[in-house]
Design an enzyme around this catalytic site. Sequence first.
Site, mmCIF file in Angstrom:
data_model
loop_
_atom_site.group_PDB
_atom_site.id
_atom_site.type_symbol
_atom_site.label_atom_id
_atom_site.label_comp_id
_atom_site.label_asym_id
_atom_site.label_seq_id
_atom_site.Cartn_x
_atom_site.Cartn_y
_atom_site.Cartn_z
ATOM 1 N N ASP A 61 29.934 25.654 57.496
ATOM 2 C CA ASP A 61 29.076 26.223 58.541
ATOM 3 C C ASP A 61 29.544 25.899 59.964
ATOM 4 O OD1 ASP A 61 26.821 27.646 57.311
ATOM 5 O OD2 ASP A 61 26.411 25.725 56.334
ATOM 6 N N ARG A 86 26.289 19.383 57.350
ATOM 7 C CA ARG A 86 26.705 19.826 58.680
ATOM 8 C C ARG A 86 26.925 18.660 59.651
ATOM 9 N NH1 ARG A 86 24.310 25.008 61.081
ATOM 10 N NH2 ARG A 86 26.236 24.584 62.209
ATOM 11 N N ARG A 131 14.725 21.828 59.503
ATOM 12 C CA ARG A 131 15.922 21.168 60.021
ATOM 13 C C ARG A 131 15.617 20.136 61.114
ATOM 14 N NH1 ARG A 131 20.574 24.315 58.783
ATOM 15 N NH2 ARG A 131 20.177 25.113 56.692
ATOM 16 N N HIS A 173 15.365 28.817 62.101
ATOM 17 C CA HIS A 173 15.314 28.076 63.366
ATOM 18 C C HIS A 173 14.361 28.769 64.334
ATOM 19 C CE1 HIS A 173 19.594 26.634 62.327
ATOM 20 N NE2 HIS A 173 18.881 25.525 62.463
ATOM 21 N N CYS A 260 24.192 31.399 67.593
ATOM 22 C CA CYS A 260 24.734 30.295 66.785
ATOM 23 C C CYS A 260 26.222 30.043 66.991
ATOM 24 C CB CYS A 260 24.565 30.583 65.297
ATOM 25 S SG CYS A 260 23.015 31.294 64.858
HETATM 26 C C1 CIR Z 1 22.894 26.934 58.136
HETATM 27 O O1 CIR Z 1 22.060 27.154 57.255
HETATM 28 O O2 CIR Z 1 22.913 25.871 58.757
HETATM 29 C C2 CIR Z 1 23.914 28.003 58.425
HETATM 30 N N1 CIR Z 1 24.250 28.688 57.224
HETATM 31 C C3 CIR Z 1 23.396 28.969 59.451
HETATM 32 C C4 CIR Z 1 23.133 28.320 60.772
HETATM 33 C C5 CIR Z 1 22.757 29.287 61.821
HETATM 34 N N2 CIR Z 1 22.557 28.633 63.046
HETATM 35 C C6 CIR Z 1 21.600 28.928 63.906
HETATM 36 O O3 CIR Z 1 20.750 29.774 63.644
HETATM 37 N N3 CIR Z 1 21.540 28.247 65.023
#
Ligand code: CIR
Length: 276
Positions: A61, A86, A131, A173, A260
């Site tokens: 990611d 992450r 998160r 998010h 992102c």
């Molecule tokens: C995740 O689940 O962390 C990633 N697959 C996607 C993150 C996307 N980030 C964001 O919306 N800020």
Amino acid sequence: MTLTAITRKVSPAIADCELTHLERVPIDYAAASQQHVAYERLLGDLGCDVVSLAAEEDLPDSVFVEDAAIVLDEIAVIMRPGAESRRPERSSIADALRPYRNLAFISEPATIDGGDVLLLGKRLWVGLTTRTSQDGVDQLRSLLTPHSYSVQCLDLLTKNRGTEAASSPHCLHLKTAVTAVGPASVLLDPRWIDPAVFADYDVIEVDPSEPFASNALLVNETVVLSTAFPLTRRRLEEAGFDVVTIDATELAKAEGGLTCCSLIFREAVESRKWKV
Ligand code: CIR
């Protein structure tokens, strides 16, 4: 205004990304990379100096650099992402930001993803989500109060939810549901967040047939939106916004949107002073 945009190339391991609400479908790495190159080019066209970091082979990611840090004029804060997979993304982002800002760090056990932090002027709205923990919000507040920011916690797990709160899963998010499209304007999806929360702002709602359209990226005065959302584009244009669109459909399969994939910030206040 010249801005700096930090991006990172798509990881060849993108197919192993974290997924929360979407079903896993194949992701075409070549197509995702091509779309990402076009995104970086667009940021350049819109006035950003793009610093493109090399891909991280083992961090699926890591293209979603927004989650590892937030960058304000005065300081950058390195986040502690909610997904354990992450957390190793942070050290290289800290290295990339060090030439531009003093750094502060969120420490364990707190978790917070940059995708949960929405900056509007000197006010930060922070989503409490799967998160981002209360401790994460509190640490961010103590780091930023000395810089005159107010940090407003928005519980998205039990409150502040939109019309589909009871029937659909919450969004990943805060910025999946609401993003800034002007200094005092937000684009939001009323199914995921109660528009009353943003009553102090000019609110544009996405077209009801276009879920995920609420993640738009503001660069200088241009709103960048995915080509997947023509009706929301029309709404924004009718409201007077300059909009450009870009194909972001491949990384959307990894639950990534437009905000992102970059960390965008202006020249530090101190270095501006030196040049005067
Ligand atoms: C995740 O689940 O962390 C990633 N697959 C996607 C993150 C996307 N980030 C964001 O919306 N800020």
